[in-house]
Enzyme design. Structure first.
Site, PDB file in Angstrom:
ATOM      1  N   ASP A 240      15.713  16.091  27.844  1.00 45.66           N
ATOM      2  CA  ASP A 240      15.379  14.956  26.986  1.00 45.66           C
ATOM      3  C   ASP A 240      13.867  14.740  26.929  1.00 45.66           C
ATOM      4  O   ASP A 240      13.186  14.830  27.951  1.00 45.66           O
ATOM      5  CB  ASP A 240      16.050  13.715  27.598  1.00 45.66           C
ATOM      6  CG  ASP A 240      15.799  12.465  26.811  1.00 45.66           C
ATOM      7  OD1 ASP A 240      16.304  12.385  25.689  1.00 45.66           O
ATOM      8  OD2 ASP A 240      15.092  11.570  27.322  1.00 45.66           O
ATOM      9  N   GLU A 312      14.554  19.274  23.913  1.00 43.79           N
ATOM     10  CA  GLU A 312      14.341  18.345  22.789  1.00 43.79           C
ATOM     11  C   GLU A 312      12.869  18.464  22.424  1.00 43.79           C
ATOM     12  O   GLU A 312      12.014  17.746  22.921  1.00 43.79           O
ATOM     13  CB  GLU A 312      14.673  16.900  23.159  1.00 43.79           C
ATOM     14  CG  GLU A 312      14.657  16.004  21.927  1.00 43.79           C
ATOM     15  CD  GLU A 312      14.589  14.506  22.195  1.00 43.79           C
ATOM     16  OE1 GLU A 312      14.853  13.750  21.262  1.00 43.79           O
ATOM     17  OE2 GLU A 312      14.241  14.099  23.320  1.00 43.79           O
TER      18      GLU A 312
HETATM   19  C1  GLC Z   1      15.437  11.081  23.493  1.00 46.32           C
HETATM   20  C2  GLC Z   1      16.897  10.717  23.256  1.00 46.32           C
HETATM   21  C3  GLC Z   1      16.958   9.308  22.741  1.00 46.32           C
HETATM   22  C4  GLC Z   1      16.398   8.401  23.803  1.00 46.32           C
HETATM   23  C5  GLC Z   1      14.973   8.834  24.193  1.00 46.32           C
HETATM   24  C6  GLC Z   1      14.552   8.188  25.466  1.00 46.32           C
HETATM   25  O1  GLC Z   1      14.694  11.109  22.324  1.00 46.32           O
HETATM   26  O2  GLC Z   1      17.482  11.632  22.374  1.00 46.32           O
HETATM   27  O3  GLC Z   1      18.260   8.925  22.424  1.00 46.32           O
HETATM   28  O4  GLC Z   1      16.369   7.095  23.337  1.00 46.32           O
HETATM   29  O5  GLC Z   1      14.894  10.219  24.440  1.00 46.32           O
HETATM   30  O6  GLC Z   1      15.278   8.702  26.548  1.00 46.32           O
END
Ligand code: GLC
Length: 597
Positions: A240, A312
């Site tokens: 993440d 991500e």
């Molecule tokens: C990422 C997740 C999102 C979350 C953020 C903070 O972007 O996909 O849903 O709010 O991280 O953890």
């Protein structure tokens, strides 16, 4: 560009010689990469599950692990190789699980550790692998590390988080935050702590304090967490917000973005900032190489099956994406997400062509991971649809996803064409960021509504008397698994067919992508070629008007086509000279000859 910036926008021949007739059956085989333990991920189909919204087995309105286990046969039927579960660890749920208070347990809302073990066992029986979400940028403010850290300046956990003095603090006032950094969810990224009289940094909500990755103990803690889950048999992780791990050590202000007249660009009353001080700093590469080394210990004969890292990775360009793969000596992610294609958010043939080409050419032997949708962005209808041909457009998008050389990741409900359903009023909003920015940005609830299984009450997400945590959209009466299953013209069948082709047709599972007919601004076409099998052509109409394409001279000789897949109502073309496509029509055909190489 980070996804929270995205919402602002939303609110805003080859040598044609040596043709030979293939031996019967030579064009299809069971792809070795799907079953091979080492390279299973290279042509894999990943399915993102938001556990809260997938299936509720105990009628408390919140989806759970048993609900997921009960639907594994559906996923198997669809052709899914692996599921990624967004966080299901104990959490105060401020950010619906992305605020983790214990990394080595299951949140009772979703079930027990026994339920998790059962899910893995049942998934593995069906050759489905399970990946978890690894949130390393921050923890919950209720995590024991943070509770320690905030307890006193001398606590051994103090330097596990990013603490700073304010500017101009006096005995009665905290002064100003250390710099102008903003939270991705709006407002200052610094939260004042009255007890210890310092600010802590949070890229996301104040309840999500950022960890200090300059502290080696933080590294070790995450290596242990990763090992804990890998021993349980998880096949890998999606990391993440990974690019936000490090901040500028000198804590310098971010630059304010300016318009062409030199005025600050404003968003929701705040100046928009560059993010060079808090995003994509080089330290992340060292961390990921280190974590990968840890995970690779679990990719051995004793623990068969490569453990895979998905990132991500919202990045500005292909060169930055390439870096995320690491080097042969220090590998990082196998599959950092290529968000540059999936979040073009416009059916622009040239943009798609050049981005797909970038992935094919610039990433070399690395495998692109294409993704068009997730739990943070409005669904496909809202970003690509025209309100009239949405299902046809979803066919076009899913064809790019499954017919390119890639590993493919999609989001629950895409396969049936679930639509974005934002909250009707502010009182209904669950996602805190939606409350903050209502009504300009309504938060992310709209893409997190319950999975639509049946046309019946609560769309079969839970029992008829239960109250799902987000309302079931009225369109569930027609858009649902039960109605679409077995219907040859449904989107669900289209997804199944595309995935079947990806898995069984050698040109599809192994072939390189080459763009053809590259001057065409209305139709996107490419070919897939693998040694020893005839090439496949894929052609997609990006417009609402019928189009005819001539692919002869566009890198291919004339020849008969064997239709592999086409949109409902399309005719089989007589030759490559005239492939007729209806509005947003798709045609996929295999040539009746092989190319010499
Ligand atoms: C990422 C997740 C999102 C979350 C953020 C903070 O972007 O996909 O849903 O709010 O991280 O953890």
């Amino acid at each position: 560009m980070y996804w929270t910036k995205k919402f602002a926008i939303i609110i805003a021949a080859a040598l044609m010689l040596g043709m030979t007739v293939p031996k019967a059956g030579a064009q299809t085989k069971s792809t070795p990469s799907a079953t091979d333990e080492k390279s299973w991920w290279r042509n894999a189909v990943f399915y993102e599950i938001y556990p809260r919204s997938f299936a509720d087995s105990n009628n408390d309105g919140i989806g759970d692990l048993k609900g997921i286990t009960a639907h594994l046969d559906y996923l198997k039927d669809l052709g899914v190789d692996a599921i990624w579960l967004t966080p299901c660890f104990p959490s105060p749920q401020v950010d619906f699980g992305y605020d983790i208070s214990d990394y080595e347990a299951i949140d009772p809302k979703y079930g027990t550790m026994a339920d998790f073990d059962h899910l893995i066992a049942e998934a593995n029986k069906r050759q489905i692998r399970v990946l978890l979400d690894m949130v390393m940028n921050h923890t919950s403010d209720k995590h024991k590390w943070f509770l320690q850290s905030e307890s006193s300046k001398n606590n051994p956990y103090r330097d596990w988080y990013v603490w700073q003095d304010g500017k101009g603090e006096t005995a009665t006032s905290p002064g100003e935050p250390p710099n102008n950094w903003q939270s991705a969810f709006g407002g200052s990224a610094w939260q004042w702590d009255d007890k210890t009289r310092q600010y802590y940094y949070h890229k996301f909500y104040a309840q999500q304090p950022d960890l200090n990755w300059n502290n080696p103990k933080v590294h070790q803690a995450f290596k242990d967490i990763i090992a804990f889950w890998l021993k349980k048999g998880v096949a890998g992780f999606r990391f993440d917000a990974i690019t936000t791990l490090f901040e500028d050590p000198q804590m310098r202000d971010e630059a304010v973005k300016k318009d062409k007249n030199g005025n600050p660009i404003m968003r929701e009353g705040e100046p928009e900032l560059d993010d060079t001080m808090t995003n994509n700093l080089p330290g992340v590469h060292t961390v990921m190489a280190e974590m990968r080394q840890e995970a690779d210990k679990f990719s051995t004969d004793k623990f068969p099956g490569t453990r895979v890292f998905i990132g991500e990775t919202y990045l500005p360009n292909i060169a930055e994406l390439l870096k995320q793969y690491g080097t042969p000596e220090h590998p990082e992610f196998q599959l950092p997400m290529d968000t540059q294609i999936g979040f073009i958010n416009k059916l622009d043939v040239s943009a798609f062509r050049s981005k797909i080409e970038n992935a094919e050419v610039d990433l070399g032997d690395n495998v692109p991971l294409l993704v068009f949708d997730n739990h943070d962005n409005p669904r496909l209808d809202a970003r690509y649809g025209d309100g009239v041909h949405d299902t046809d457009i979803e066919r076009v998008i899913s064809t790019v996803l499954f017919a390119s050389r890639d590993a493919a990741l999609f989001y629950y409900g895409d396969e049936i064409g679930m639509k974005t359903t934002p909250p009707a009023s502010k009182e209904d909003v669950k996602d805190p960021v939606g409350l903050r920015f209502w009504p300009t940005f309504k938060g992310r609830d709209g893409e997190r509504t319950p999975m639509q299984w049946t046309p019946g009450p609560n769309a079969g997400f839970d029992g008829p008397t239960a109250k799902p945590w987000l309302p079931v959209p009225p369109n569930a009466s027609t858009i649902n698994v039960q109605t679409e299953k077995g219907d040859p013209n449904s989107l669900l069948t289209w997804y199944q067919e595309l995935i079947r082709l990806k898995k069984t047709n050698t040109a599809f599972s192994e072939g390189a992508d080459t763009m053809i007919d590259t001057a065409n601004t209305k139709v996107l076409s490419w070919k897939r070629e693998a040694p020893g099998v005839p090439p496949v052509v894929v052609t997609l109409n990006f417009t609402a008007e019928p189009q005819t394409v001539n692919l002869v001279g566009a890198g291919l000789p004339d020849g008969t086509l064997n239709t592999l897949l086409k949109t409902p109502g399309a005719t089989n073309p007589d030759s490559l000279k005239a492939i007729k496509l209806g509005p947003y029509g798709v045609y996929i055909g295999q040539l009746q000859f092989m190319m010499s190489h």
